[in-house]
Design a protein around this motif. Structure first.
Motif, PDB file in Angstrom:
ATOM      1  N   ARG A 225       0.826  -1.219   0.000  1.00 11.67           N
ATOM      2  CA  ARG A 225       0.000   0.000   0.000  1.00 11.67           C
ATOM      3  C   ARG A 225       0.856   1.263   0.000  1.00 11.67           C
ATOM      4  O   ARG A 225       0.569   2.184  -0.787  1.00 11.67           O
ATOM      5  CB  ARG A 225      -0.992  -0.016   1.155  1.00 11.67           C
ATOM      6  N   PRO A 226       1.920   1.346   0.838  1.00 13.25           N
ATOM      7  CA  PRO A 226       2.806   2.507   0.703  1.00 13.25           C
ATOM      8  C   PRO A 226       3.368   2.653  -0.722  1.00 13.25           C
ATOM      9  O   PRO A 226       3.481   3.759  -1.237  1.00 13.25           O
ATOM     10  CB  PRO A 226       3.923   2.219   1.714  1.00 13.25           C
ATOM     11  N   ASP A 228       1.863   1.738  -3.485  1.00  8.03           N
ATOM     12  CA  ASP A 228       0.753   2.279  -4.286  1.00  8.03           C
ATOM     13  C   ASP A 228       0.637   3.784  -4.083  1.00  8.03           C
ATOM     14  O   ASP A 228       0.459   4.548  -5.044  1.00  8.03           O
ATOM     15  CB  ASP A 228      -0.574   1.637  -3.864  1.00  8.03           C
ATOM     16  N   LEU A 229       0.733   4.221  -2.816  1.00  7.35           N
ATOM     17  CA  LEU A 229       0.583   5.654  -2.524  1.00  7.35           C
ATOM     18  C   LEU A 229       1.734   6.457  -3.116  1.00  7.35           C
ATOM     19  O   LEU A 229       1.523   7.556  -3.630  1.00  7.35           O
ATOM     20  CB  LEU A 229       0.517   5.882  -1.008  1.00  7.35           C
ATOM     21  N   SER A 231       3.163   5.990  -5.789  1.00  3.95           N
ATOM     22  CA  SER A 231       3.021   6.144  -7.244  1.00  3.95           C
ATOM     23  C   SER A 231       2.305   7.444  -7.604  1.00  3.95           C
ATOM     24  O   SER A 231       2.377   7.904  -8.731  1.00  3.95           O
ATOM     25  CB  SER A 231       2.289   4.942  -7.843  1.00  3.95           C
ATOM     26  N   PHE A 232       1.601   8.067  -6.638  1.00  4.46           N
ATOM     27  CA  PHE A 232       0.958   9.368  -6.916  1.00  4.46           C
ATOM     28  C   PHE A 232       1.929  10.533  -6.754  1.00  4.46           C
ATOM     29  O   PHE A 232       1.575  11.677  -7.006  1.00  4.46           O
ATOM     30  CB  PHE A 232      -0.220   9.597  -5.961  1.00  4.46           C
ATOM     31  N   ALA A 236       1.458  13.868  -2.672  1.00  3.39           N
ATOM     32  CA  ALA A 236       0.156  13.203  -2.563  1.00  3.39           C
ATOM     33  C   ALA A 236       0.222  12.101  -1.513  1.00  3.39           C
ATOM     34  O   ALA A 236      -0.685  11.959  -0.694  1.00  3.39           O
ATOM     35  CB  ALA A 236      -0.249  12.632  -3.921  1.00  3.39           C
ATOM     36  N   GLN A 238       2.108  11.967   1.043  1.00  2.00           N
ATOM     37  CA  GLN A 238       2.153  12.591   2.379  1.00  2.00           C
ATOM     38  C   GLN A 238       0.773  13.064   2.820  1.00  2.00           C
ATOM     39  O   GLN A 238       0.374  12.853   3.959  1.00  2.00           O
ATOM     40  CB  GLN A 238       3.125  13.774   2.373  1.00  2.00           C
ATOM     41  N   LEU A 240      -1.962  11.838   2.008  1.00  2.00           N
ATOM     42  CA  LEU A 240      -2.799  10.663   2.267  1.00  2.00           C
ATOM     43  C   LEU A 240      -2.332   9.910   3.520  1.00  2.00           C
ATOM     44  O   LEU A 240      -2.853   8.843   3.835  1.00  2.00           O
ATOM     45  CB  LEU A 240      -2.799   9.733   1.051  1.00  2.00           C
ATOM     46  N   GLY A 241      -1.327  10.465   4.221  1.00  2.00           N
ATOM     47  CA  GLY A 241      -0.961   9.943   5.534  1.00  2.00           C
ATOM     48  C   GLY A 241       0.335   9.158   5.603  1.00  2.00           C
ATOM     49  O   GLY A 241       0.629   8.565   6.635  1.00  2.00           O
ATOM     50  N   LEU A 242       1.108   9.133   4.520  1.00  2.00           N
ATOM     51  CA  LEU A 242       2.324   8.306   4.508  1.00  2.00           C
ATOM     52  C   LEU A 242       3.552   9.127   4.921  1.00  2.00           C
ATOM     53  O   LEU A 242       3.789  10.203   4.362  1.00  2.00           O
ATOM     54  CB  LEU A 242       2.530   7.740   3.092  1.00  2.00           C
TER      55      LEU A 242
ATOM     56  N   ARG B  72       1.885  12.285  10.093  1.00  2.00           N
ATOM     57  CA  ARG B  72       1.238  12.423   8.778  1.00  2.00           C
ATOM     58  C   ARG B  72      -0.129  11.733   8.777  1.00  2.00           C
ATOM     59  O   ARG B  72      -1.093  12.221   8.210  1.00  2.00           O
ATOM     60  CB  ARG B  72       2.102  11.786   7.705  1.00  2.00           C
ATOM     61  N   LYS B  73      -0.185  10.573   9.416  1.00  2.00           N
ATOM     62  CA  LYS B  73      -1.423   9.789   9.429  1.00  2.00           C
ATOM     63  C   LYS B  73      -2.522  10.526  10.207  1.00  2.00           C
ATOM     64  O   LYS B  73      -3.674  10.573   9.774  1.00  2.00           O
ATOM     65  CB  LYS B  73      -1.120   8.430  10.066  1.00  2.00           C
ATOM     66  N   ALA B  76      -3.818  13.259   8.086  1.00  2.00           N
ATOM     67  CA  ALA B  76      -4.675  12.746   7.000  1.00  2.00           C
ATOM     68  C   ALA B  76      -6.047  12.301   7.501  1.00  2.00           C
ATOM     69  O   ALA B  76      -6.986  12.195   6.721  1.00  2.00           O
ATOM     70  CB  ALA B  76      -3.973  11.583   6.301  1.00  2.00           C
ATOM     71  N   GLU B  86      -1.241  16.582 -10.170  1.00  2.00           N
ATOM     72  CA  GLU B  86      -0.684  15.319  -9.683  1.00  2.00           C
ATOM     73  C   GLU B  86      -0.525  14.437 -10.908  1.00  2.00           C
ATOM     74  O   GLU B  86      -1.455  14.316 -11.701  1.00  2.00           O
ATOM     75  CB  GLU B  86      -1.645  14.693  -8.675  1.00  2.00           C
ATOM     76  N   MET B  92      -3.644   2.926 -12.728  1.00  2.00           N
ATOM     77  CA  MET B  92      -4.678   2.344 -11.852  1.00  2.00           C
ATOM     78  C   MET B  92      -6.045   2.740 -12.394  1.00  2.00           C
ATOM     79  O   MET B  92      -6.163   3.663 -13.206  1.00  2.00           O
ATOM     80  CB  MET B  92      -4.548   2.926 -10.442  1.00  2.00           C
ATOM     81  N   TRP B 108      -1.328   0.365   7.007  1.00  2.00           N
ATOM     82  CA  TRP B 108      -0.596   0.035   5.774  1.00  2.00           C
ATOM     83  C   TRP B 108      -0.712  -1.430   5.393  1.00  2.00           C
ATOM     84  O   TRP B 108      -0.280  -1.835   4.319  1.00  2.00           O
ATOM     85  CB  TRP B 108       0.873   0.438   5.918  1.00  2.00           C
TER      86      TRP B 108
END
Lengths: 345, 258
Positions: A225-226, A228-229, A231-232, A236, A238, A240-242, B72-73, B76, B86, B92, B108
């Motif tokens: 999942r990290p 996947d994130l 890749s934006f 983006a 960051q 989204l919380g990463l 960060r989490k 968010a 972006e 995808m 995660w």
């Protein structure tokens, strides 16, 4: 959404069947061909004492299993490098991890054995993996830092990354050449090791490198999942919380460890880490949760096929498997460059 | 409690300060529009809320908690951003992209569940993307991509939604639909919305509150009628404008003098 996920799980079946078939073909072909019946009987009677049993358990099985482990490991590392660098042309070879690992392993062999030989002692392999890992990590961090510095902290551009990878790969390649020059009596041994080969490998290599490849590959799958994130793009991911610094480091370390374990037992085998993830993306889509296990299966299949070709095409002589993967991968790499050029042009 | 409070915030890139001594309290359920000419610091203000730019002085409080103390989490889970630009790397689908907006709620490793799926379906429907959910994001138009980013921000289920130029690249129908959706969400779910926009008339029609920025400082703050005056806009934008009352809504209607 649930039925579609189940449907996607079914798409792994052809990949699994392909790997089993490749393994079977790999065991069948060789100086002495083994029939399906002989393979079946040999597999179920491991205590039997015959030449077929020796060929199966001491030569063919360790070789195809090691080829599958290394192929799967390089493909997973390639998928992770492509994801973390947001770059379809990144792989352990292009990004310099393989050449860094080769330098580390070559130096370790010089220090441990006093000369470069084919690995025979089990105790040498952990040191070899560690040295390969340090070499690979230094080169990958170097590539990443150069690319980041030149893009002022933003996402590293494709061209800078490739050029930095090429520059550091050439540098480490030159250092390996220097070692070869200074140890010219071992020239052929070093050279054939650098071209990549599974010749003369036994269960020792699988026992030492297999768990490292499995653990680092498994960790990379958990980090899907990290990936996947990422890749934006960094910003983006960051929002989204990463925490990108922490996760990027973890992914790089795991992918580098995976590459190092592969290089330590097989030498430098290029292009497979580039090809397998791209082919899997076409089959299973770009989500890393599917891409990583899919790449592992396809990478393992391709490597077993490449190794079977390497030892049968000009039998009884053997071509280093790195040459076969380069012959297979180079046209694919060029196709990728040209199709991207057409897209952006 | 204010969802967002800025106290004397100074921030910027490399050596240059872009925002200087900004203080701002945003009420819940408000649509706040950041206006100003190019380079006035609109996007930088949004980026400061996500720690994407270095805050040199002052503090940012999110629901009473200091931003600098939050991971960060945690950020968010409280703030969502639909960015202006972006560039996705891999093709995808629209649905997969929107689903990843749920990441901060699922960690995660934990797989997405039934609640995530229903949130994704609702956001796709609200942004008019249900039909396109299986399309690859590399094969959709700029406007559709912008709506995908808004849907991804919506599924974060935050109390504050930030949108950087959400109407750019959209045709008139979607401009109105997106801004109406945002305003309805703000008023029905008591959601605080902060958006940057270039179109003064759209801002005048949809904003509850407007912050007019000029050279990194707040030039005016208040309702559309209070902020959008001829003299102020002429000075900030350095071009003469006429402000007329809207024939139907009585909001300011801004016309450049050619």
């Amino acid at each position: 959404m649930q039925p579609r996920n189940q449907y996607l799980a079914w798409r792994f079946l052809p990949l699994l069947a392909g790997l089993l078939l490749a393994l079977l073909v790999g065991i069948h072909f060789g100086a002495v061909s083994l029939s399906l019946e002989q393979i079946w009987q040999g597999l179920w009677n491991p205590a039997e004492d015959s030449y077929i049993h020796t060929i199966l358990w001491q030569i063919r099985l360790p070789r195809v299993i090691l080829a599958a482990c290394v192929g799967g490991g390089l493909a997973v590392a390639g998928a992770a490098f492509q994801g973390v660098f947001r770059n379809p042309l990144a792989d352990p070879f292009v990004i310099g991890a393989s050449s860094g690992a080769a330098l580390g392993a070559t130096l370790a062999l010089l220090l441990i054995a006093g000369s470069i030989t084919v690995i025979t002692a089990t105790w040498q392999i952990p040191w070899l993996i560690l040295a390969a890992f340090v070499g690979a990590l230094l080169v990958v961090c170097g590539v990443f830092m150069i690319a980041s510095l030149s893009s002022f902290g933003r996402s590293a551009p494709l061209l800078t990354l490739i050029l930095a990878g090429m520059a550091l790969s050439s540098f480490t390649g030159a250092l390996v050449s220097l070692i070869m020059f200074l140890n010219h009596e071992m020239l052929t041994t070093i050279f054939s090791w650098l071209l990549g080969s599974f010749s003369g490998r036994h269960w020792n290599e699988i026992v030492m490198a297999g768990p490292v490849i499995l653990c680092s590959g498994g960790l990379l799958w958990l980090l899907s999942r990290p990936l996947d994130l990422l890749s934006f793009g960094d910003e983006a991911a960051q929002t989204l919380g990463l925490s990108i610094g922490k996760f990027r480091m973890l992914i790089l370390i795991a992918a580098t460890f995976c590459t190092a374990a592969c290089v330590a037992v097989s030498g430098v085998i290029g292009f497979l880490g580039l090809m397998a993830p791209h082919m899997t993306r076409i089959l299973l889509g770009p989500r890393h949760g599917l891409l990583i296990p899919g790449s592992c299966l396809l990478g393992a299949t391709l490597m077993v096929i490449a190794d079977t070709l390497a030892r049968t095409v000009i039998a009884p002589a053997e071509i280093p498997v790195g040459i076969v993967t380069a012959l297979m991968g180079c046209p694919f790499f060029l196709f990728l460059l040209l199709s991207r050029g057409q897209q952006s042009g | 409690m204010h969802p967002i409070e800025l106290e004397n915030v100074t921030c910027g890139y490399t050596r240059q300060d872009v925002l200087k001594q900004i203080s701002l309290n945003i009420k819940p359920g408000t649509v706040l529009v950041l206006l100003g000419p190019n380079g006035s610091g609109k996007t930088t203000l949004l980026r400061a809320l996500f720690q994407l730019v270095e805050i040199r002085e002052g503090s940012v409080l999110i629901e009473g908690e200091s931003l600098s103390q939050m991971s960060r989490k945690q950020v968010a889970q409280k703030l969502a951003l639909a960015p202006q630009l972006e560039s996705p790397q891999w093709p995808m689908t629209v649905e997969e992209t929107v689903q990843l907006g749920r990441s901060a709620h699922r960690g995660w490793v934990q797989p997405f569940g039934v609640e995530d799926t229903s949130q994704v379906q609702a956001a796709l429907q609200q942004t008019g993307l249900t039909e396109l959910r299986q399309r690859k994001i590399t094969e959709i138009s700029g406007g559709e991509w912008r709506r995908t980013l808004i849907a991804r921000a919506l599924v974060q289920q935050t109390n504050v939604l930030c949108l950087d130029e959400p109407t750019t690249g959209l045709d008139l129908k979607y401009q109105v639909e997106i801004l109406s959706l945002i305003r309805n969400l703000a008023h029905e779910r008591n959601l605080t919305v902060i958006l940057t926009i270039h179109d003064l008339n759209l801002a005048s029609s949809f904003a509850d509150q407007i912050v007019l920025l000029d050279k990194g400082e707040i030039a005016a703050i208040g309702t559309g009628v209070e902020v959008l005056t001829e003299a102020r806009l002429t000075e900030v934008y350095q071009t003469p404008v006429k402000v007329l009352p809207h024939p139907e809504y009585q909001t300011p209607l801004i016309v450049p003098v050619l």
